[in-house]
Design a protein around this motif. Structure first.
Motif, PDB file in Angstrom:
ATOM      1  N   PHE A  92       0.911  -1.148   0.185  1.00  0.00           N
ATOM      2  CA  PHE A  92      -0.201   0.199  -0.182  1.00  0.00           C
ATOM      3  C   PHE A  92       0.633   1.538   0.095  1.00  0.00           C
ATOM      4  O   PHE A  92       0.395   2.088  -0.482  1.00  0.00           O
ATOM      5  N   GLY A  93       1.661   1.346   0.309  1.00  0.00           N
ATOM      6  CA  GLY A  93       3.187   2.295   0.635  1.00  0.00           C
ATOM      7  C   GLY A  93       3.250   2.232  -1.022  1.00  0.00           C
ATOM      8  O   GLY A  93       3.551   3.865  -1.050  1.00  0.00           O
ATOM      9  N   LEU A  94       3.721   1.515  -1.311  1.00  0.00           N
ATOM     10  CA  LEU A  94       4.112   1.717  -2.811  1.00  0.00           C
ATOM     11  C   LEU A  94       2.543   2.143  -4.316  1.00  0.00           C
ATOM     12  O   LEU A  94       3.296   2.862  -4.787  1.00  0.00           O
ATOM     13  N   LEU A  95       1.290   1.344  -3.173  1.00  0.00           N
ATOM     14  CA  LEU A  95       0.461   2.625  -4.325  1.00  0.00           C
ATOM     15  C   LEU A  95       0.265   3.644  -3.940  1.00  0.00           C
ATOM     16  O   LEU A  95       0.110   4.905  -5.306  1.00  0.00           O
ATOM     17  N   ILE A  96       0.577   4.241  -2.697  1.00  0.00           N
ATOM     18  CA  ILE A  96       0.597   5.539  -2.077  1.00  0.00           C
ATOM     19  C   ILE A  96       1.253   6.734  -2.731  1.00  0.00           C
ATOM     20  O   ILE A  96       0.768   7.328  -3.092  1.00  0.00           O
ATOM     21  N   TRP A  98       4.649   5.893  -3.916  1.00  0.00           N
ATOM     22  CA  TRP A  98       5.207   5.565  -5.406  1.00  0.00           C
ATOM     23  C   TRP A  98       4.973   5.852  -6.729  1.00  0.00           C
ATOM     24  O   TRP A  98       5.625   6.403  -7.461  1.00  0.00           O
ATOM     25  N   LEU A  99       3.709   5.272  -7.277  1.00  0.00           N
ATOM     26  CA  LEU A  99       2.551   5.788  -8.731  1.00  0.00           C
ATOM     27  C   LEU A  99       2.259   7.432  -8.337  1.00  0.00           C
ATOM     28  O   LEU A  99       2.592   7.768  -9.590  1.00  0.00           O
ATOM     29  N   PRO A 100       1.775   8.040  -7.587  1.00  0.00           N
ATOM     30  CA  PRO A 100       2.118   9.616  -7.553  1.00  0.00           C
ATOM     31  C   PRO A 100       3.498  10.134  -8.210  1.00  0.00           C
ATOM     32  O   PRO A 100       3.595  10.641  -9.431  1.00  0.00           O
ATOM     33  N   LEU A 101       4.433   9.748  -7.294  1.00  0.00           N
ATOM     34  CA  LEU A 101       5.747  10.191  -8.079  1.00  0.00           C
ATOM     35  C   LEU A 101       6.391   9.577  -9.808  1.00  0.00           C
ATOM     36  O   LEU A 101       7.156  10.750 -10.602  1.00  0.00           O
ATOM     37  N   ALA A 102       5.998   8.593  -9.912  1.00  0.00           N
ATOM     38  CA  ALA A 102       5.834   8.118 -11.244  1.00  0.00           C
ATOM     39  C   ALA A 102       5.342   9.199 -12.071  1.00  0.00           C
ATOM     40  O   ALA A 102       5.946   8.917 -12.966  1.00  0.00           O
ATOM     41  N   LEU A 103       4.348   9.156 -12.126  1.00  0.00           N
ATOM     42  CA  LEU A 103       3.379   9.493 -12.598  1.00  0.00           C
ATOM     43  C   LEU A 103       3.929  10.975 -12.972  1.00  0.00           C
ATOM     44  O   LEU A 103       3.625  12.104 -13.857  1.00  0.00           O
ATOM     45  N   ARG A 104       4.471  11.692 -12.115  1.00  0.00           N
ATOM     46  CA  ARG A 104       4.305  12.962 -11.975  1.00  0.00           C
ATOM     47  C   ARG A 104       5.980  13.378 -12.950  1.00  0.00           C
ATOM     48  O   ARG A 104       6.327  14.345 -12.729  1.00  0.00           O
ATOM     49  N   SER A 105       6.608  12.387 -13.095  1.00  0.00           N
ATOM     50  CA  SER A 105       7.848  12.009 -13.564  1.00  0.00           C
ATOM     51  C   SER A 105       8.273  12.380 -15.215  1.00  0.00           C
ATOM     52  O   SER A 105       7.481  12.704 -15.886  1.00  0.00           O
ATOM     53  N   PRO A 106       8.481  14.025 -15.093  1.00  0.00           N
ATOM     54  CA  PRO A 106       8.634  14.575 -16.627  1.00  0.00           C
ATOM     55  C   PRO A 106       9.105  13.845 -17.827  1.00  0.00           C
ATOM     56  O   PRO A 106       8.833  13.689 -18.892  1.00  0.00           O
ATOM     57  N   ASN A 107      10.192  12.973 -17.845  1.00  0.00           N
ATOM     58  CA  ASN A 107      10.565  11.915 -18.379  1.00  0.00           C
ATOM     59  C   ASN A 107       9.626  10.889 -18.878  1.00  0.00           C
ATOM     60  O   ASN A 107       9.867   9.879 -17.450  1.00  0.00           O
ATOM     61  N   HIS A 108       9.099  10.572 -19.484  1.00  0.00           N
ATOM     62  CA  HIS A 108       8.145   8.454 -19.572  1.00  0.00           C
ATOM     63  C   HIS A 108       9.426   7.930 -19.442  1.00  0.00           C
ATOM     64  O   HIS A 108       9.058   7.255 -19.332  1.00  0.00           O
ATOM     65  N   ALA A 109      10.742   8.179 -19.366  1.00  0.00           N
ATOM     66  CA  ALA A 109      12.023   6.921 -19.619  1.00  0.00           C
ATOM     67  C   ALA A 109      11.532   6.850 -18.366  1.00  0.00           C
ATOM     68  O   ALA A 109      11.927   5.561 -17.729  1.00  0.00           O
ATOM     69  N   ILE A 111       9.793   6.455 -15.773  1.00  0.00           N
ATOM     70  CA  ILE A 111       8.125   5.286 -15.053  1.00  0.00           C
ATOM     71  C   ILE A 111       8.625   4.207 -15.436  1.00  0.00           C
ATOM     72  O   ILE A 111       8.156   3.870 -14.505  1.00  0.00           O
ATOM     73  N   LEU A 112       9.515   3.965 -16.416  1.00  0.00           N
ATOM     74  CA  LEU A 112      10.363   2.003 -16.433  1.00  0.00           C
ATOM     75  C   LEU A 112      10.274   1.629 -15.648  1.00  0.00           C
ATOM     76  O   LEU A 112      10.429   0.939 -14.961  1.00  0.00           O
ATOM     77  N   LEU A 113      11.470   2.885 -14.870  1.00  0.00           N
ATOM     78  CA  LEU A 113      12.587   2.734 -14.017  1.00  0.00           C
ATOM     79  C   LEU A 113      11.902   2.667 -13.075  1.00  0.00           C
ATOM     80  O   LEU A 113      12.040   1.424 -11.570  1.00  0.00           O
ATOM     81  N   TRP A 114      10.826   3.383 -12.668  1.00  0.00           N
ATOM     82  CA  TRP A 114       9.460   3.500 -11.414  1.00  0.00           C
ATOM     83  C   TRP A 114       8.934   2.515 -11.270  1.00  0.00           C
ATOM     84  O   TRP A 114       8.385   1.715  -9.518  1.00  0.00           O
ATOM     85  N   ALA A 115       8.960   1.587 -12.236  1.00  0.00           N
ATOM     86  CA  ALA A 115       7.915   1.046 -12.151  1.00  0.00           C
ATOM     87  C   ALA A 115       8.252  -0.429 -11.717  1.00  0.00           C
ATOM     88  O   ALA A 115       8.053  -1.802 -11.042  1.00  0.00           O
ATOM     89  N   LEU A 116       9.325  -0.829 -12.370  1.00  0.00           N
ATOM     90  CA  LEU A 116      10.425  -1.950 -12.076  1.00  0.00           C
ATOM     91  C   LEU A 116      10.764  -1.987 -10.815  1.00  0.00           C
ATOM     92  O   LEU A 116      10.777  -2.822 -10.703  1.00  0.00           O
ATOM     93  N   VAL A 117      10.988  -0.854  -9.929  1.00  0.00           N
ATOM     94  CA  VAL A 117      11.392  -0.499  -8.489  1.00  0.00           C
ATOM     95  C   VAL A 117      10.539  -1.094  -7.513  1.00  0.00           C
ATOM     96  O   VAL A 117      10.631  -1.417  -6.589  1.00  0.00           O
ATOM     97  N   ALA A 118       9.153  -0.295  -8.650  1.00  0.00           N
ATOM     98  CA  ALA A 118       7.629  -0.866  -7.554  1.00  0.00           C
ATOM     99  C   ALA A 118       7.739  -2.175  -7.314  1.00  0.00           C
ATOM    100  O   ALA A 118       7.051  -2.762  -6.744  1.00  0.00           O
ATOM    101  N   VAL A 119       8.630  -2.514  -8.651  1.00  0.00           N
ATOM    102  CA  VAL A 119       7.531  -4.193  -8.802  1.00  0.00           C
ATOM    103  C   VAL A 119       8.513  -5.313  -7.999  1.00  0.00           C
ATOM    104  O   VAL A 119       7.918  -6.417  -7.311  1.00  0.00           O
TER     105      VAL A 119
END
Length: 135
Positions: A92-96, A98-109, A111-119
């Motif tokens: 739940f901490g990851l969802l609350i 990390w997900l908003p941090l990944a979506l606010r990232s200006p560089n879409h590249a 997002i893949l790194l954030w998603a990999l770390v979250a998984v």
């Protein structure tokens, strides 16, 4: 079907081994403990005589059973003694956070790194739970 009630463990009675190795629990003289004649495990009586707890164990949590008249029933650990609350908190901490941090990232590249770390961080608690409860 009516649920069976827990019965107090009598220290002078011969019980089957809760480890399911077809052994018999033999009372150890002058103690509140039993020994299995087959698997050589030691068990002690806890919680006012209603719970049989295994003494020597490889598990991170002590294994315990309750006698319900004709067989042993596994006594589940309290909710706070398991990895489940920790795993849920991390997920739940990851969802609350990390997900908003990944979506606010200006560089879409990123997002893949954030998603990999979250998984990876979500898989770690699942791996801990699996390692804890496997036999």
């Amino acid at each position: 079907m009516q649920p069976q009630k827990n019965q107090k463990i009598d220290l002078n009675v011969d019980y089957p081994c809760p480890c399911r190795r077809r052994g018999r629990l033999i009372p150890i003289t002058l103690t509140e403990a039993f020994g299995c004649d087959r698997c050589q495990q030691l068990f002690v009586v806890e919680e006012n005589g209603y719970v049989l707890e295994q003494l020597s164990t490889n598990y991170p949590y002590k294994r315990a059973w309750r006698w319900i008249g004709n067989r042993w029933s596994v006594s589940q650990p309290r909710f706070g003694q398991s990895y489940l609350p920790v795993a849920l908190l991390i997920i739940f901490g990851l969802l609350i956070f990390w997900l908003p941090l990944a979506l606010r990232s200006p560089n879409h590249a990123n997002i893949l790194l954030w998603a990999l770390v979250a998984v990876l961080l979500a898989v770690l608690p699942a791996l801990m739970v699996w390692l804890t409860y496997r036999r």
